[in-house]
Design an enzyme around this catalytic site. Structure first.
Site, PDB file in Angstrom:
ATOM      1  N   SER A 138       7.526   0.880 -52.666  1.00  8.81           N
ATOM      2  CA  SER A 138       8.002   0.242 -51.428  1.00  8.81           C
ATOM      3  C   SER A 138       7.469  -1.182 -51.396  1.00  8.81           C
ATOM      4  O   SER A 138       6.494  -1.501 -52.103  1.00  8.81           O
ATOM      5  CB  SER A 138       7.436   1.024 -50.234  1.00  8.81           C
ATOM      6  OG  SER A 138       7.638   0.319 -49.027  1.00  8.81           O
ATOM      7  N   TYR A 151       0.717   5.522 -45.508  1.00 10.13           N
ATOM      8  CA  TYR A 151       1.896   5.146 -46.303  1.00 10.13           C
ATOM      9  C   TYR A 151       1.561   3.972 -47.229  1.00 10.13           C
ATOM     10  O   TYR A 151       1.864   3.997 -48.428  1.00 10.13           O
ATOM     11  CB  TYR A 151       3.035   4.790 -45.352  1.00 10.13           C
ATOM     12  CG  TYR A 151       4.379   4.579 -46.020  1.00 10.13           C
ATOM     13  CD1 TYR A 151       5.207   5.657 -46.323  1.00 10.13           C
ATOM     14  CD2 TYR A 151       4.828   3.300 -46.329  1.00 10.13           C
ATOM     15  CE1 TYR A 151       6.445   5.461 -46.917  1.00 10.13           C
ATOM     16  CE2 TYR A 151       6.071   3.102 -46.926  1.00 10.13           C
ATOM     17  CZ  TYR A 151       6.877   4.182 -47.210  1.00 10.13           C
ATOM     18  OH  TYR A 151       8.101   3.989 -47.806  1.00 10.13           O
TER      19      TYR A 151
HETATM   20  P1  NAD Z   1      14.835  10.294 -46.719  1.00 13.92           P
HETATM   21  O1  NAD Z   1      14.059  10.905 -45.604  1.00 13.92           O
HETATM   22  O2  NAD Z   1      16.267   9.971 -46.546  1.00 13.92           O
HETATM   23  O3  NAD Z   1      14.686  11.193 -48.039  1.00 13.92           O
HETATM   24  C1  NAD Z   1      13.464  11.742 -48.414  1.00 13.92           C
HETATM   25  C2  NAD Z   1      13.725  12.838 -49.423  1.00 13.92           C
HETATM   26  O4  NAD Z   1      12.471  13.424 -49.801  1.00 13.92           O
HETATM   27  C3  NAD Z   1      14.591  13.977 -48.856  1.00 13.92           C
HETATM   28  O5  NAD Z   1      15.418  14.493 -49.880  1.00 13.92           O
HETATM   29  C4  NAD Z   1      13.538  15.008 -48.444  1.00 13.92           C
HETATM   30  O6  NAD Z   1      14.048  16.333 -48.395  1.00 13.92           O
HETATM   31  C5  NAD Z   1      12.544  14.827 -49.577  1.00 13.92           C
HETATM   32  N1  NAD Z   1      11.225  15.347 -49.247  1.00 13.92           N
HETATM   33  C6  NAD Z   1      10.451  15.066 -48.182  1.00 13.92           C
HETATM   34  N2  NAD Z   1       9.327  15.792 -48.244  1.00 13.92           N
HETATM   35  C7  NAD Z   1       9.391  16.532 -49.377  1.00 13.92           C
HETATM   36  C8  NAD Z   1       8.535  17.475 -49.978  1.00 13.92           C
HETATM   37  N3  NAD Z   1       7.371  17.822 -49.446  1.00 13.92           N
HETATM   38  N4  NAD Z   1       8.946  18.052 -51.145  1.00 13.92           N
HETATM   39  C9  NAD Z   1      10.137  17.743 -51.695  1.00 13.92           C
HETATM   40  N5  NAD Z   1      10.979  16.853 -51.167  1.00 13.92           N
HETATM   41  C10 NAD Z   1      10.610  16.263 -50.010  1.00 13.92           C
HETATM   42  O7  NAD Z   1      13.989   8.992 -47.084  1.00 13.92           O
HETATM   43  P2  NAD Z   1      14.319   7.719 -48.022  1.00 13.92           P
HETATM   44  O8  NAD Z   1      14.268   6.534 -47.147  1.00 13.92           O
HETATM   45  O9  NAD Z   1      15.479   7.963 -48.903  1.00 13.92           O
HETATM   46  O10 NAD Z   1      12.990   7.693 -48.893  1.00 13.92           O
HETATM   47  C11 NAD Z   1      12.938   7.953 -50.269  1.00 13.92           C
HETATM   48  C12 NAD Z   1      11.765   7.208 -50.873  1.00 13.92           C
HETATM   49  O11 NAD Z   1      11.971   5.806 -50.707  1.00 13.92           O
HETATM   50  C13 NAD Z   1      10.425   7.522 -50.193  1.00 13.92           C
HETATM   51  O12 NAD Z   1       9.419   7.600 -51.169  1.00 13.92           O
HETATM   52  C14 NAD Z   1      10.202   6.325 -49.299  1.00 13.92           C
HETATM   53  O13 NAD Z   1       8.859   6.096 -49.050  1.00 13.92           O
HETATM   54  C15 NAD Z   1      10.820   5.232 -50.152  1.00 13.92           C
HETATM   55  N6  NAD Z   1      11.181   4.023 -49.422  1.00 13.92           N
HETATM   56  C16 NAD Z   1      12.089   4.068 -48.405  1.00 13.92           C
HETATM   57  C17 NAD Z   1      12.417   2.885 -47.759  1.00 13.92           C
HETATM   58  C18 NAD Z   1      13.420   2.836 -46.641  1.00 13.92           C
HETATM   59  O14 NAD Z   1      13.555   1.770 -46.014  1.00 13.92           O
HETATM   60  N7  NAD Z   1      14.156   3.893 -46.373  1.00 13.92           N
HETATM   61  C19 NAD Z   1      11.821   1.681 -48.136  1.00 13.92           C
HETATM   62  C20 NAD Z   1      10.909   1.690 -49.175  1.00 13.92           C
HETATM   63  C21 NAD Z   1      10.602   2.864 -49.812  1.00 13.92           C
END
Ligand code: NAD
Length: 256
Positions: A138, A151
């Site tokens: 991130s 985080y």
């Molecule tokens: P999201 O909530 O849409 O998806 C998260 C995914 O992780 C889902 O499929 C969920 O079921 C799975 N998950 C959560 N806990 C879990 C567990 N204990 N075991 C297995 N699977 C699990 O979120 P996202 O925004 O797509 O995030 C994905 C990654 O991207 C994360 O690591 C997040 O930190 C990172 N990220 C997101 C953003 C953003 O702006 N959305 C920015 C930077 C980084």
């Protein structure tokens, strides 16, 4: 480009993980899907692109379930060639009020799970002299924000872990890199927008504009599909000497 290769994408039932899974599927890879919630919908999306899929519901906070998932992936498709450590959660609170169980869960899911998958994936990658490990960190792997101590710590840790693994594999055909997105409009961020709208008594649209305006000079969300294309680049031959980077796609967030 990835015909015959197998990609395991943790947390690929939603958001960024699903975007990356779709992009790798478009290149011909088999996809091991993981994550909670609706599975059939995401699986169908990936299969519609011509990919074979298999699902394992391992909880990324449980090392024994992760080990079972890695065995399942190898038994189903031969081996994992591309590992995308994407599953992640967020919790927003000041450090002195941070719930202990949320701290532990964030470190386990966002950081330690990547250690468990990676340590189990690397032997077969080394044997094949080809592998790609992509860690979804991130902008918060590079800079901090208040109220997100767990985080930020987990994502800085993941960037550091990425560099160590990249060095350990530097003379092989295995690469390890991190992707550092800014804001991506997924359920993880929608919750923060909704909470903000409620807290400040403003509309969801206004909360979205404020969220972007605070951090992201482009005033635009990055999409899961755009991040998927970056993952495809990491998997290409042209990226074989890209090692240990924390590559931003953040609308200028960390350039400030
Ligand atoms: P999201 O909530 O849409 O998806 C998260 C995914 O992780 C889902 O499929 C969920 O079921 C799975 N998950 C959560 N806990 C879990 C567990 N204990 N075991 C297995 N699977 C699990 O979120 P996202 O925004 O797509 O995030 C994905 C990654 O991207 C994360 O690591 C997040 O930190 C990172 N990220 C997101 C953003 C953003 O702006 N959305 C920015 C930077 C980084």
């Amino acid at each position: 480009m990835l015909k015959g290769k197998t990609a395991l994408v943790t947390g690929s039932t939603s958001g960024i993980g699903l975007g990356i899974a779709r992009a790798l599927a478009r290149q011909g890879a088999n996809i091991v899907v993981n994550g909670f919630g609706d599975v059939d919908g995401p699986k169908a999306q990936i299969e519609a692109l011509g990919a074979k899929t298999a699902y394992h519901g391992a909880d990324m906070s449980r090392p024994a379930e992760i080990a079972d998932m890695m065995k399942f992936a190898a038994a189903t498709f031969g081996q994992v060639d591309i590992l995308v450590n994407n599953a992640g959660i967020q919790h927003v609170a000041s450090v002195e009020e941070f719930p202990l169980d949320r701290w532990d869960a964030i470190i386990a899911i966002n950081l330690s799970s990547a250690f468990h998958t990676t340590r189990l994936a690397i032997p077969a990658m080394r044997a094949a002299n080809w592998g790609r490990i992509i860690n979804v960190a991130s902008a918060h792997g590079l800079v901090a924000s208040p109220q997100k101590s767990a985080y930020v710590a987990s994502k800085h840790g993941l960037v550091g872990f990425t560099k160590s693994v990249a060095l350990e594999t530097a003379t092989t055909g295995v690469t390890c890199n991190a992707i550092c997105p800014g804001w991506v409009l997924t359920p993880l961020v929608q919750k923060q927008i909704d909470d903000r709208a409620k807290r400040e008594g403003i509309s969801v649209e206004q909360a979205k504009r404020e969220l972007l305006g605070e951090k992201e000079p482009s005033l635009q969300f990055t999409t899961p599909d755009e991040l998927g294309e970056l993952a495809v680049f990491f998997c290409s031959d042209a990226a074989k000497n890209v090692r240990g980077v924390a590559w931003t796609m953040d609308g200028g967030w960390t350039a400030q």
